[in-house]
Design an enzyme around this catalytic site. Structure first.
Site, PDB file in Angstrom:
ATOM      1  N   TYR A 211      59.870  14.388  71.755  1.00 16.19           N
ATOM      2  CA  TYR A 211      59.359  13.933  70.485  1.00 16.19           C
ATOM      3  C   TYR A 211      57.880  14.500  69.955  1.00 16.19           C
ATOM      4  O   TYR A 211      57.198  13.676  69.574  1.00 16.19           O
ATOM      5  CB  TYR A 211      59.605  12.605  70.091  1.00 16.19           C
ATOM      6  CG  TYR A 211      60.801  11.702  70.781  1.00 16.19           C
ATOM      7  CD1 TYR A 211      61.941  11.791  70.088  1.00 16.19           C
ATOM      8  CD2 TYR A 211      60.559  11.159  71.822  1.00 16.19           C
ATOM      9  CE1 TYR A 211      63.082  11.306  70.533  1.00 16.19           C
ATOM     10  CE2 TYR A 211      61.742  10.492  72.814  1.00 16.19           C
ATOM     11  CZ  TYR A 211      62.995  10.495  71.952  1.00 16.19           C
ATOM     12  OH  TYR A 211      64.140   9.778  72.463  1.00 16.19           O
ATOM     13  N   CYS A 319      55.888   2.780  67.894  1.00 21.23           N
ATOM     14  CA  CYS A 319      55.841   2.189  66.596  1.00 21.23           C
ATOM     15  C   CYS A 319      56.424   1.279  66.304  1.00 21.23           C
ATOM     16  O   CYS A 319      56.572   0.677  65.196  1.00 21.23           O
ATOM     17  CB  CYS A 319      56.079   3.444  65.671  1.00 21.23           C
ATOM     18  SG  CYS A 319      57.579   4.319  65.552  1.00 21.23           S
ATOM     19  N   GLU A 353      51.471  -0.597  66.667  1.00 23.04           N
ATOM     20  CA  GLU A 353      51.506   0.622  67.305  1.00 23.04           C
ATOM     21  C   GLU A 353      51.345   0.136  68.873  1.00 23.04           C
ATOM     22  O   GLU A 353      50.185  -0.561  69.102  1.00 23.04           O
ATOM     23  CB  GLU A 353      50.885   1.740  66.976  1.00 23.04           C
ATOM     24  CG  GLU A 353      51.119   3.127  67.435  1.00 23.04           C
ATOM     25  CD  GLU A 353      52.034   3.777  66.342  1.00 23.04           C
ATOM     26  OE1 GLU A 353      52.303   5.080  66.674  1.00 23.04           O
ATOM     27  OE2 GLU A 353      52.129   3.386  65.431  1.00 23.04           O
TER      28      GLU A 353
END
Length: 361
Positions: A211, A319, A353
């Site tokens: 990612y 997140c 986060e």
């Protein structure tokens, strides 16, 4: 630090510390945000009245069924450059019927390096006259402008900005494309990059990153490893990552256009991908000891979690603490949490986060 900022941050610290206590992590490292002017992007509706127009947002009532228009003349959480530009841009738009006619949204994308991209979104077809007026406006305000309407995209200058961060005794340049994801809080983003690099210290082998997006973490992490293989599925992000690698003159990164699930299949020899052959990527030539993941809010799928468990070290940026919590139930069967961090990317919101370093037991 004001009491309102401190209170909302302390509430996040308490929530995260309690939620993750069963994994016996070390003391939580807390990375604060500036209290104001921290957002590098802002999106506003344009509200038209009989003799005026203004920036607006909507506020929902308690049951969420009704929305109230809220006039926005300044936006303290946005970068100062956005606040400075807002009234200047609005005055120019009001004075020009070609630019204001059926305009319904204005988006700002700023950088610490001083670039600004403004997207003007319309409920009408844009013509050559609009383009001429937009060019004149871009020159006058020294900004980049994009015009959008259904099926149309007109670029005045570029459809991206270039951000620049100082880190690890060098600067890193990042292409940030208008419609692609970028970290909105640049100051906290820099702290996240530094934390990830500290977590990667001491590696003797290669890094796998899943990612990778536009290479936000990939670039500085590449200084900590002999070789890096980064994967990303979105074409625009792969393009931006490759541009960033080239512009920063980094020669030890390869980017594979694969999803995390597809990488698992390729790595385990279950499936061959022409995309890897065309990019001249030989996965078997890598000797990974560390994997870095920054997954979407849904977290990591079961097959990819199994793959991660084969690595000596896992650096996980999250997140969504709820999916991180669920993923750690699996990962802590084989690894222990040796670093634990909270990054206040979104002050005054519930959002958190976080980051963990996991090392094999």
């Amino acid at each position: 630090m004001t009491s309102s900022y401190h209170q909302q941050l302390q509430a996040k610290i308490d929530r995260i510390t309690t939620q993750f206590s069963e994994f016996t992590p070390p003391t939580l490292e807390v990375f604060e945000s500036p209290e104001q002017h921290f957002r590098m992007r802002a999106e506003f509706r344009i509200w038209h009245t009989e003799n005026d127009m203004f920036y607006a947002m909507f506020e929902r009532n308690d049951d969420g069924k009704q929305k109230t228009v809220v006039r926005i003349d300044e936006f303290p959480i946005a970068d100062k450059s956005i606040n400075d530009l807002m009234p200047l841009l609005l005055a120019e738009l009001k004075a020009n019927s070609l630019l204001s006619q059926r305009l319904f949204e204005v988006d700002f994308l700023a950088t610490l390096s001083g670039e600004m991209l403004v997207t003007l979104i319309y409920h009408r077809k844009l013509n050559q006259e609009w383009e001429q007026e937009a060019k004149a406006l871009a020159e006058k305000l020294n900004i980049k402008i994009m015009g959008r309407s259904r099926g149309q995209k007109i670029v005045i200058g570029d459809d991206f900005v270039v951000e620049e961060f100082e880190l690890l005794n060098r600067s890193f340049k990042y292409k940030q494309i208008e419609s692609s994801f970028t970290q909105p809080n640049a100051q906290v983003c820099k702290k996240m990059l530094q934390w990830a690099c500290d977590a990667a210290e001491g590696s003797k082998k290669h890094l796998l990153e899943l990612y990778c997006g536009n290479g936000n973490f990939t670039l500085p992490l590449s200084l900590k490893f002999e070789r890096v293989l980064a994967t990303e599925l979105a074409k625009s992000s792969v393009y931006a990552a490759q541009w960033n690698i080239e512009q920063n003159q980094i020669d030890n990164i390869q980017v594979a256009r694969l999803s995390a699930e597809e990488f698992t299949q390729a790595y385990q020899g279950e499936r061959e991908f022409r995309r890897l052959q065309e990019a001249d990527i030989d996965i078997q030539s890598y000797d990974f000891d560390t994997v870095f993941v920054d997954p979407p809010r849904a977290g990591i799928d079961d097959e990819t979690l199994k793959l991660l468990q084969s690595f000596e070290r896992i650096i996980y940026i999250s997140c969504n603490p709820n999916t991180l919590y669920e993923n750690l139930k699996t990962l802590t069967q084989t690894h222990r949490v040796t670093k634990f961090a909270l990054f206040d990317q979104f002050p005054y919101t519930h959002h958190v986060e976080s980051g963990v370093l996991l090392e094999k037991i």
